[in-house]
Write a protein that holds these residues in place. Sequence first.
Motif, PDB file in Angstrom:
ATOM      1  N   GLY A  78     -29.449   6.481  34.310  1.00  0.00           N
ATOM      2  CA  GLY A  78     -29.226   5.066  34.828  1.00  0.00           C
ATOM      3  C   GLY A  78     -29.744   5.017  36.246  1.00  0.00           C
ATOM      4  N   VAL A  79     -30.424   5.957  36.640  1.00  0.00           N
ATOM      5  CA  VAL A  79     -31.052   6.070  37.975  1.00  0.00           C
ATOM      6  C   VAL A  79     -32.225   4.896  38.008  1.00  0.00           C
ATOM      7  N   LYS A  80     -32.125   4.170  39.028  1.00  0.00           N
ATOM      8  CA  LYS A  80     -33.194   2.933  39.041  1.00  0.00           C
ATOM      9  C   LYS A  80     -34.453   3.616  39.807  1.00  0.00           C
ATOM     10  N   PRO A  81     -35.478   3.397  39.226  1.00  0.00           N
ATOM     11  CA  PRO A  81     -36.941   3.885  39.716  1.00  0.00           C
ATOM     12  C   PRO A  81     -37.302   3.053  40.910  1.00  0.00           C
ATOM     13  N   PRO A  82     -37.996   3.931  41.684  1.00  0.00           N
ATOM     14  CA  PRO A  82     -38.407   3.110  42.875  1.00  0.00           C
ATOM     15  C   PRO A  82     -39.398   1.797  42.723  1.00  0.00           C
ATOM     16  N   SER A  83     -39.083   0.841  43.578  1.00  0.00           N
ATOM     17  CA  SER A  83     -39.757  -0.446  43.234  1.00  0.00           C
ATOM     18  C   SER A  83     -40.900  -0.618  44.287  1.00  0.00           C
ATOM     19  N   GLY A  84     -41.671  -1.380  43.647  1.00  0.00           N
ATOM     20  CA  GLY A  84     -42.976  -1.791  44.514  1.00  0.00           C
ATOM     21  C   GLY A  84     -44.175  -1.651  43.694  1.00  0.00           C
ATOM     22  N   GLN A  85     -45.131  -2.202  44.160  1.00  0.00           N
ATOM     23  CA  GLN A  85     -46.264  -2.290  43.392  1.00  0.00           C
ATOM     24  C   GLN A  85     -46.850  -0.823  43.149  1.00  0.00           C
ATOM     25  N   ASP A  86     -47.063   0.064  44.183  1.00  0.00           N
ATOM     26  CA  ASP A  86     -47.620   1.256  44.232  1.00  0.00           C
ATOM     27  C   ASP A  86     -46.927   2.060  42.945  1.00  0.00           C
ATOM     28  N   ALA A  87     -45.563   2.076  43.151  1.00  0.00           N
ATOM     29  CA  ALA A  87     -44.564   2.886  42.356  1.00  0.00           C
ATOM     30  C   ALA A  87     -44.804   2.586  40.733  1.00  0.00           C
ATOM     31  N   LEU A  88     -44.887   1.275  40.554  1.00  0.00           N
ATOM     32  CA  LEU A  88     -45.084   0.690  39.313  1.00  0.00           C
ATOM     33  C   LEU A  88     -46.397   1.273  38.695  1.00  0.00           C
ATOM     34  N   VAL A  89     -47.504   0.984  39.505  1.00  0.00           N
ATOM     35  CA  VAL A  89     -48.898   1.473  39.125  1.00  0.00           C
ATOM     36  C   VAL A  89     -48.809   3.061  38.814  1.00  0.00           C
ATOM     37  N   ALA A  90     -48.286   3.780  39.666  1.00  0.00           N
ATOM     38  CA  ALA A  90     -48.240   5.274  39.546  1.00  0.00           C
ATOM     39  C   ALA A  90     -47.459   5.871  38.404  1.00  0.00           C
ATOM     40  N   GLU A  91     -46.029   5.003  38.004  1.00  0.00           N
ATOM     41  CA  GLU A  91     -45.488   5.332  36.885  1.00  0.00           C
ATOM     42  C   GLU A  91     -46.356   4.938  35.537  1.00  0.00           C
ATOM     43  N   GLY A  92     -46.784   3.686  35.599  1.00  0.00           N
ATOM     44  CA  GLY A  92     -47.535   3.293  34.431  1.00  0.00           C
ATOM     45  C   GLY A  92     -48.812   4.260  33.782  1.00  0.00           C
ATOM     46  N   ARG A  93     -49.455   4.613  35.027  1.00  0.00           N
ATOM     47  CA  ARG A  93     -50.375   5.562  34.927  1.00  0.00           C
ATOM     48  C   ARG A  93     -49.861   7.000  34.426  1.00  0.00           C
ATOM     49  N   VAL A  94     -48.852   7.361  34.896  1.00  0.00           N
ATOM     50  CA  VAL A  94     -48.303   8.830  34.396  1.00  0.00           C
ATOM     51  C   VAL A  94     -47.715   8.480  32.992  1.00  0.00           C
ATOM     52  N   MET A  95     -47.174   7.216  32.794  1.00  0.00           N
ATOM     53  CA  MET A  95     -46.820   7.029  31.399  1.00  0.00           C
ATOM     54  C   MET A  95     -47.925   7.086  30.406  1.00  0.00           C
ATOM     55  N   ALA A  96     -49.181   6.513  30.839  1.00  0.00           N
ATOM     56  CA  ALA A  96     -50.350   6.499  29.942  1.00  0.00           C
ATOM     57  C   ALA A  96     -50.662   8.032  29.615  1.00  0.00           C
ATOM     58  N   VAL A  97     -50.793   8.757  30.513  1.00  0.00           N
ATOM     59  CA  VAL A  97     -51.318  10.391  30.394  1.00  0.00           C
ATOM     60  C   VAL A  97     -50.255  11.002  29.607  1.00  0.00           C
ATOM     61  N   LEU A  98     -48.946  10.808  29.533  1.00  0.00           N
ATOM     62  CA  LEU A  98     -47.957  11.310  28.690  1.00  0.00           C
ATOM     63  C   LEU A  98     -48.017  10.673  27.178  1.00  0.00           C
ATOM     64  N   PHE A  99     -48.474   9.473  27.398  1.00  0.00           N
ATOM     65  CA  PHE A  99     -48.611   8.827  25.776  1.00  0.00           C
ATOM     66  C   PHE A  99     -49.775   9.438  25.049  1.00  0.00           C
TER      67      PHE A  99
END
Length: 168
Positions: A118-139
């Motif tokens: 339930g922990v909210k992730p950090p917000s902001g454009q840079d955080a979303l880009v970083a999380e999306g790219r890490v998720m792509a690598v994990l996928f």
Amino acid sequence: MRLLGRLVLGSVALVLAVPCGALVLAAGVLLDPVSRDTVGALGLIGIIEGIDDMAAGLPPDVAIGAMVAFLRALAILLLLPPALVALIGETLRLRALAWYGGATGLLTAALPWIARGGVKPPSGQDALVAEGRVMAVLFLAGAASGLVYWMVAGRSAAEGRPAMDRSR
């Protein structure tokens, strides 16, 4: 006897799938600068520095605890998704390439969200880009391990199942 053969084949497939996922994960982290910086900020660089501290005289119990925690995290990330998808695929006798590759990739990419709870992730454009790219690598890492499992054991998951009567 068939069950024993499926267990052995599934075990061999997992033994081959996990290192493949690890190689894709390592390549993705090393090749993608955003993922490399994100993983570095999360502490992977700290592990390398921790090895230097161990050589400098860190107590063995602390070093062993840190290594066990790191290996547990890697096992959850690299072993749990293909094993869970393989168990479901074998139980339901699924043979689809999309099932093994896609489900393993999606589960691996979702693990950080699941672990975060339930922990909210950090917000902001840079955080979303970083999380999306890490998720792509994990996928990609999960999909690669799922595809290796499918190549070894998944294609034959439905063998021995009675054929459907299509004459009607």
